[in-house]
Design an enzyme around this catalytic site. Structure first.
Site, mmCIF file in Angstrom:
data_model
loop_
_atom_site.group_PDB
_atom_site.id
_atom_site.type_symbol
_atom_site.label_atom_id
_atom_site.label_comp_id
_atom_site.label_asym_id
_atom_site.label_seq_id
_atom_site.Cartn_x
_atom_site.Cartn_y
_atom_site.Cartn_z
ATOM 1 N N ARG A 1 -37.625 -22.166 -5.839
ATOM 2 C CA ARG A 1 -37.244 -22.553 -7.207
ATOM 3 C C ARG A 1 -36.560 -23.910 -7.119
ATOM 4 N NH1 ARG A 1 -31.923 -21.667 -8.154
ATOM 5 N NH2 ARG A 1 -30.782 -20.769 -6.402
ATOM 6 N N ARG B 1 -30.647 -28.269 -14.562
ATOM 7 C CA ARG B 1 -29.534 -28.033 -15.483
ATOM 8 C C ARG B 1 -29.672 -28.953 -16.681
ATOM 9 N NH1 ARG B 1 -24.792 -28.493 -11.266
ATOM 10 N NH2 ARG B 1 -25.150 -26.569 -10.135
ATOM 11 N N ARG C 1 -36.750 -27.099 13.171
ATOM 12 C CA ARG C 1 -36.588 -28.545 13.019
ATOM 13 C C ARG C 1 -35.221 -28.899 13.591
ATOM 14 N NH1 ARG C 1 -39.872 -32.534 12.556
ATOM 15 N NH2 ARG C 1 -38.861 -33.713 10.900
ATOM 16 N N ARG D 1 -30.087 -38.918 5.030
ATOM 17 C CA ARG D 1 -28.852 -39.106 4.272
ATOM 18 C C ARG D 1 -27.774 -39.746 5.137
ATOM 19 N NH1 ARG D 1 -26.491 -32.997 3.180
ATOM 20 N NH2 ARG D 1 -26.362 -32.305 5.325
ATOM 21 N N GLU E 1 -28.251 -39.159 9.292
ATOM 22 C CA GLU E 1 -28.964 -37.956 9.744
ATOM 23 C C GLU E 1 -30.459 -38.246 9.854
ATOM 24 O OE1 GLU E 1 -28.510 -34.209 7.658
ATOM 25 O OE2 GLU E 1 -26.327 -34.390 7.780
ATOM 26 N N TYR F 1 -31.987 -18.940 8.131
ATOM 27 C CA TYR F 1 -31.006 -19.936 7.694
ATOM 28 C C TYR F 1 -29.893 -19.224 6.927
ATOM 29 C CZ TYR F 1 -28.728 -23.941 5.705
ATOM 30 O OH TYR F 1 -27.780 -24.855 5.368
ATOM 31 N N ASP G 1 -25.963 -19.792 5.057
ATOM 32 C CA ASP G 1 -24.796 -20.592 4.701
ATOM 33 C C ASP G 1 -23.572 -19.962 5.356
ATOM 34 O OD1 ASP G 1 -25.935 -22.600 3.114
ATOM 35 O OD2 ASP G 1 -25.969 -21.315 1.341
#
Length: 367
Positions: free
Chosen positions: A172, A176, A249, A280, A300, A348, A350
């Site tokens: 997704r 906003r 990666r 970035r 990076e 992955y 958080d």
């Protein structure tokens, strides 16, 4: 003779939380890590008063009050809000995609205007059954946002054309229709004042830890020390790559100290254009509202992963997932080994998710 209840392989968040909770319950733990420091990827290096996130930017965010209260035991958090900006073809855009972004793209001033453009572009360029990432993104957000802010960045990140990447990478795209640059929707977010090392040091307080120890080089000897092992390394490596390598990666970081107070005015600036090799630049002092006369930036660079490099992002395509399921089946047969964390679960996570996972596993183990 077994000196410890648990040998914990890997001093990242999962291992540290497990060790802390087990120790609180009266268990004896030894935590080892092959790096020269504890903390895993949340480790910060103090460079002349600036906490540099050595393995990439880590911004704590969660909706779970229990997890928020848990980390706040060890460090006070500031009120940093992640509001990255993105540079594309020389222009600046706000992230995540919101009314500021749409004004920067099209000059739209109302949600209706922006919605109409996006809906019309989805109708024109979208696909009923997207077969790759490009088709998926066009179907979710339309052409302009995709071409300006997604396509080249994603291709750099994954080292493949968007048409060669699977659609599921973008499940997704949050859009906003408000003027809100807060990247996360979570109720609680911030950076620990003094850096993440404070949390790690608090978790490991009073627990025996050894760095520069490679588990696989001393496997028999280390295994004999404890009744059980908590393993947080790569699951394929644990089973000697029996079903082949799981793919990742990697990233390379290039740090530079600059003799100026403020380089880019924001902690995180993305670079979309394909002719710029990095994705970035992080300016670390902005995470803690630093007032130093100098600054430290990190570029990076996404890279192909090899066994010698750090594994950052699992490539969860069908082939790798099938391999992982085979490794997982083997891991379930190991009654004295607990597998946990992003490398052991090929997933992955958080930071708040890894803490929750460790708390859940240690609770189950001790009950």
């Amino acid at each position: 003779m077994q000196k410890y209840d648990y040998l914990i392989v890997g001093a990242g968040l999962f291992g540290c939380v497990f060790a802390h909770e087990a120790t609180k319950a009266g268990k004896k733990c030894l935590v080892i890590d092959k790096r020269t420091h504890v903390g895993g990827n949340v480790y910060c290096e103090n460079v002349d008063g600036i906490n540099v996130h050595k393995y990439g930017a880590h911004i704590f965010h969660t909706n779970d009050k229990q997890i928020w209260d848990y980390v706040n035991q060890f460090a006070e958090f500031n009120n940093y809000i992640n509001s990255p900006v993105s540079i594309s073809k020389g222009k600046l855009y706000n992230l995540p995609f919101n009314m500021n972004t749409f004004y920067q793209l099209w000059g739209t001033k109302t949600p209706e205007e922006a919605k109409t453009i996006i809906e019309n572009q989805i109708k024109e360029y979208g696909y009923k059954k997207p077969k790759n990432l490009e088709e998926q993104a066009l179907s979710l957000i339309g052409k302009d946002v995709y071409k300006t802010l997604i396509k080249e960045y994603t291709e750099k990140q994954w080292g493949k054309k968007a048409t060669e990447l699977p659609a599921f990478i973008i499940k997704r795209l949050p859009v906003r229709y408000t003027f809100n640059n807060n990247y996360f929707n979570d109720k609680y977010q911030g950076i620990p004042i003094g850096g993440y090392n404070k949390i790690i040091d608090g978790l490991l307080d009073g627990i025996e830890t050894k760095t520069n120890i490679d588990f696989f080089e001393n496997k028999a000897e280390l295994t004999a020390l404890a009744s059980k092992i908590v393993y947080t390394g790569k699951i394929d490596e644990f089973f000697n790559y029996k079903f082949g390598n799981l793919e990742y990666r990697s990233l390379r970081f290039e740090n530079t100290r600059l003799e100026k107070e403020n380089h880019q005015g924001n902690a995180v600036v993305n670079y979309n254009d394909s002719d710029i090799p990095y994705t970035r630049i992080i300016e670390h002092k902005h995470f803690e509202f630093g007032k130093q006369n100098h600054t430290v930036i990190t570029k990076e660079f996404p890279e192909e992963w090899t066994k010698e490099k750090e594994a950052y992002y699992p490539i969860n395509n069908e082939d790798n997932q099938n391999k992982y399921q085979q490794y997982k089946a083997l891991s379930l047969k190991e009654s004295n080994i607990i597998f946990g964390g992003r490398l052991a679960e090929y997933k992955y996570y958080d930071m708040h998710q890894i803490i929750a996972s460790a708390l859940q596993k240690v609770k189950k183990e001790l009950s």
